[in-house]
Design a protein around this motif. Structure first.
Motif, mmCIF file in Angstrom:
data_model
loop_
_atom_site.group_PDB
_atom_site.id
_atom_site.type_symbol
_atom_site.label_atom_id
_atom_site.label_comp_id
_atom_site.label_asym_id
_atom_site.label_seq_id
_atom_site.Cartn_x
_atom_site.Cartn_y
_atom_site.Cartn_z
ATOM 1 N N THR A 172 52.512 35.113 -8.788
ATOM 2 C CA THR A 172 52.923 35.999 -9.865
ATOM 3 C C THR A 172 52.649 37.453 -9.498
ATOM 4 O OG1 THR A 172 50.766 35.905 -10.972
ATOM 5 C CG2 THR A 172 52.369 34.175 -11.519
ATOM 6 N N LEU A 173 53.163 38.351 -10.329
ATOM 7 C CA LEU A 173 52.898 39.772 -10.098
ATOM 8 C C LEU A 173 51.409 40.066 -10.206
ATOM 9 C CD1 LEU A 173 53.952 42.634 -9.616
ATOM 10 C CD2 LEU A 173 54.309 42.846 -12.080
ATOM 11 N N ASP A 174 50.721 39.356 -11.093
ATOM 12 C CA ASP A 174 49.275 39.555 -11.218
ATOM 13 C C ASP A 174 48.551 39.178 -9.931
ATOM 14 O OD1 ASP A 174 49.408 40.531 -13.787
ATOM 15 O OD2 ASP A 174 49.115 38.574 -14.728
ATOM 16 N N ASP A 175 49.030 38.132 -9.256
ATOM 17 C CA ASP A 175 48.427 37.744 -7.977
ATOM 18 C C ASP A 175 48.605 38.836 -6.930
ATOM 19 O OD1 ASP A 175 47.603 35.165 -8.858
ATOM 20 O OD2 ASP A 175 49.655 34.447 -8.608
ATOM 21 N N LYS A 176 49.784 39.440 -6.908
ATOM 22 C CA LYS A 176 50.032 40.519 -5.949
ATOM 23 C C LYS A 176 49.187 41.745 -6.276
ATOM 24 C CE LYS A 176 54.806 38.895 -5.633
ATOM 25 N NZ LYS A 176 56.235 39.231 -5.838
ATOM 26 N N MET A 177 49.082 42.048 -7.568
ATOM 27 C CA MET A 177 48.260 43.189 -7.976
ATOM 28 C C MET A 177 46.800 42.961 -7.627
ATOM 29 S SD MET A 177 49.860 44.204 -11.663
ATOM 30 C CE MET A 177 48.415 45.179 -11.977
ATOM 31 N N ALA A 178 46.320 41.742 -7.856
ATOM 32 C CA ALA A 178 44.932 41.430 -7.521
ATOM 33 C C ALA A 178 44.703 41.580 -6.021
ATOM 34 C CB ALA A 178 44.587 40.018 -7.973
ATOM 35 N N PHE A 179 45.679 41.167 -5.223
ATOM 36 C CA PHE A 179 45.560 41.292 -3.765
ATOM 37 C C PHE A 179 45.446 42.754 -3.352
ATOM 38 C CE2 PHE A 179 48.238 42.129 0.059
ATOM 39 C CZ PHE A 179 47.280 41.800 1.009
ATOM 40 N N PHE A 180 46.332 43.598 -3.852
ATOM 41 C CA PHE A 180 46.300 45.016 -3.479
ATOM 42 C C PHE A 180 45.050 45.700 -4.019
ATOM 43 C CE2 PHE A 180 50.982 44.516 -2.912
ATOM 44 C CZ PHE A 180 51.029 44.916 -1.580
ATOM 45 N N GLN A 181 44.602 45.280 -5.198
ATOM 46 C CA GLN A 181 43.377 45.849 -5.757
ATOM 47 C C GLN A 181 42.173 45.520 -4.866
ATOM 48 O OE1 GLN A 181 42.702 47.784 -8.807
ATOM 49 N NE2 GLN A 181 40.906 48.009 -7.500
ATOM 50 N N GLN A 182 42.060 44.251 -4.492
ATOM 51 C CA GLN A 182 40.950 43.831 -3.643
ATOM 52 C C GLN A 182 41.051 44.454 -2.256
ATOM 53 O OE1 GLN A 182 41.542 39.626 -3.869
ATOM 54 N NE2 GLN A 182 40.889 39.497 -6.012
ATOM 55 N N LEU A 183 42.263 44.473 -1.702
ATOM 56 C CA LEU A 183 42.438 45.015 -0.350
ATOM 57 C C LEU A 183 42.114 46.502 -0.319
ATOM 58 C CD1 LEU A 183 43.352 44.209 2.511
ATOM 59 C CD2 LEU A 183 45.660 44.948 1.883
ATOM 60 N N SER A 184 42.593 47.266 -1.310
ATOM 61 C CA SER A 184 42.312 48.704 -1.338
ATOM 62 C C SER A 184 40.824 48.975 -1.522
ATOM 63 C CB SER A 184 43.117 49.373 -2.455
ATOM 64 O OG SER A 184 42.753 48.850 -3.726
ATOM 65 N N THR A 185 40.174 48.199 -2.395
ATOM 66 C CA THR A 185 38.735 48.390 -2.617
ATOM 67 C C THR A 185 37.933 48.105 -1.349
ATOM 68 O OG1 THR A 185 38.991 47.767 -4.944
ATOM 69 C CG2 THR A 185 36.773 47.678 -4.025
ATOM 70 N N LEU A 186 38.283 47.025 -0.660
ATOM 71 C CA LEU A 186 37.553 46.652 0.547
ATOM 72 C C LEU A 186 37.780 47.650 1.673
ATOM 73 C CD1 LEU A 186 38.262 42.811 0.437
ATOM 74 C CD2 LEU A 186 36.041 43.898 0.142
#
Length: 364
Positions: A22-36
């Motif tokens: 879902t779009l939420d899964d993609k958003m969570a991925f980019f959120q986690q990736l950017s934070t890391l």
């Protein structure tokens, strides 16, 4: 096992897994990736950690594949290019510039913010339209239920009394008889119509015709165009600000409007004209699908070499304009639906009780 221990053992520390992406899964991925990445985590380790935290089993498998290929020496940009069915083209272009410029953390943060704002705008549009639609469906359902189940009971009573019925009651009884006799066929016809409309809209030719008609309508046209202006300005600002060249930006912009074939083709034509040396503002004017304010702001941005900042400033304007327009339309739709359906229900009740009042008066 004591109750407290059982509760602690079943603490909901992780969300329920699902298979779809879902779009939420993609958003969570980019959120986690950017934070890391911003915190200094190496890209490969960040991808592996983001994969472990994904709630989508399919997304986790995709991210593990991406991490393996990046570990094998591939760039994130080139690897993501093989997953364009999951990641938007303009997202991939932004990530590519982040890799080349060495500003991956900043670029990922900008991309994550843009995706969040886009989803929020979409949610507000959907939320604003849901209530009037639900209200209309419920009102129609109430009227149909009365005609199908309630009115026939009174109709039988009126026929047994052999009473002379008012004209409005005759019309209501005829409508009720029609629905009772053909109710199942009508339900089947409605279902078939919904299926046919969905199939028609899934075809590009059908969607193009519906959008073309929608753009020309007073209210729907304003909403479609304002939404397109917001998407154009926000995504153009993101791509240019991230360092994507103009022609590649315009090529990626056509994928932004993948679900809108009219604006997608317009962006392809703009890309062709800019590639042959025409200014962007003039190319947008020639499509006749962009507002005068948008084309003027693009011209100012081109002449001042500040196109990205100008688009970044105008995007919130169209976002706010779209939201205020939706609020105004829904406020007008709700009382209109209530008045029409309330009048319809009142007419049905009057048609039922008017003969009863007349018969009661005749008895006296």
């Amino acid at each position: 096992m004591p109750l407290e221990d059982w509760c602690l053992a079943h603490a909901r520390t992780s969300a329920k897994q699902h298979s779809r992406i879902t779009l939420d899964d993609k958003m969570a991925f980019f959120q986690q990736l950017s934070t890391l990445v911003v915190s200094g985590t190496p890209l490969l380790a960040a991808l592996q950690m983001a994969a472990e935290q994904s709630q989508s089993t399919r997304m986790r498998a995709v991210l593990n594949e991406i991490a393996e290929r990046v570990a094998g020496g591939g760039s994130l940009y080139s690897v993501l290019g093989d997953y364009r069915g999951i990641f938007e083209d303009h997202w991939i272009e932004v990530i590519g510039t982040g890799e080349v410029s060495g500003k991956m953390g900043m670029v990922l943060c900008e991309l994550n913010q843009q995706i969040r704002e886009s989803r929020e705008a979409r949610r507000k549009v959907t939320g604003a339209l849901i209530y009037p639609i639900v209200l209309l469906v419920v009102a129609v359902g109430v009227v149909v239920t009365m005609l199908w189940f309630v009115v026939p009971t009174f109709a039988a009573m009126f026929r047994e009394m052999n009473a002379k019925l008012p004209t409005i009651t005759e019309y209501v009884l005829k409508a009720s008889d029609f629905i009772v006799a053909n109710g199942l066929y009508l339900v089947g016809a409605v279902v078939a119509l919904v299926v046919a409309v969905r199939y028609y809209l899934r075809r590009e030719e059908g969607l193009r015709r519906v959008l073309a008609m929608g753009i020309s309508l007073p209210l729907f046209g304003d909403l479609i165009i304002q939404s397109a202006m917001y998407r154009f300005a926000s995504n153009l600002a993101l791509l240019l600000k991230s360092g994507v060249p103009m022609l590649e930006t315009l090529s990626a912009m056509s994928t932004v409007f993948r679900g809108n074939p009219i604006y997608r083709d317009a962006m392809l034509e703009v890309h062709r004209r800019v590639a042959t040396g025409h200014p962007l503002a003039d190319s947008l004017v020639d499509t006749r699908l962009f507002t005068t304010m948008m084309t003027n702001m693009v011209r100012i941005g081109e002449e001042s070499s500040q196109l990205a900042p100008v688009m970044e400033q105008i995007a919130p304007y169209y976002k706010e304009k779209m939201h205020s327009f939706l609020a105004k339309v829904t406020k007008l739709m709700e009382p209109a639906i209530i008045i029409v359906m309330g009048g319809t229900i009142a007419g049905l009740m009057l048609a039922i009780y008017l003969p009863m009042f007349e018969m009661a008066g005749a008895v006296k």
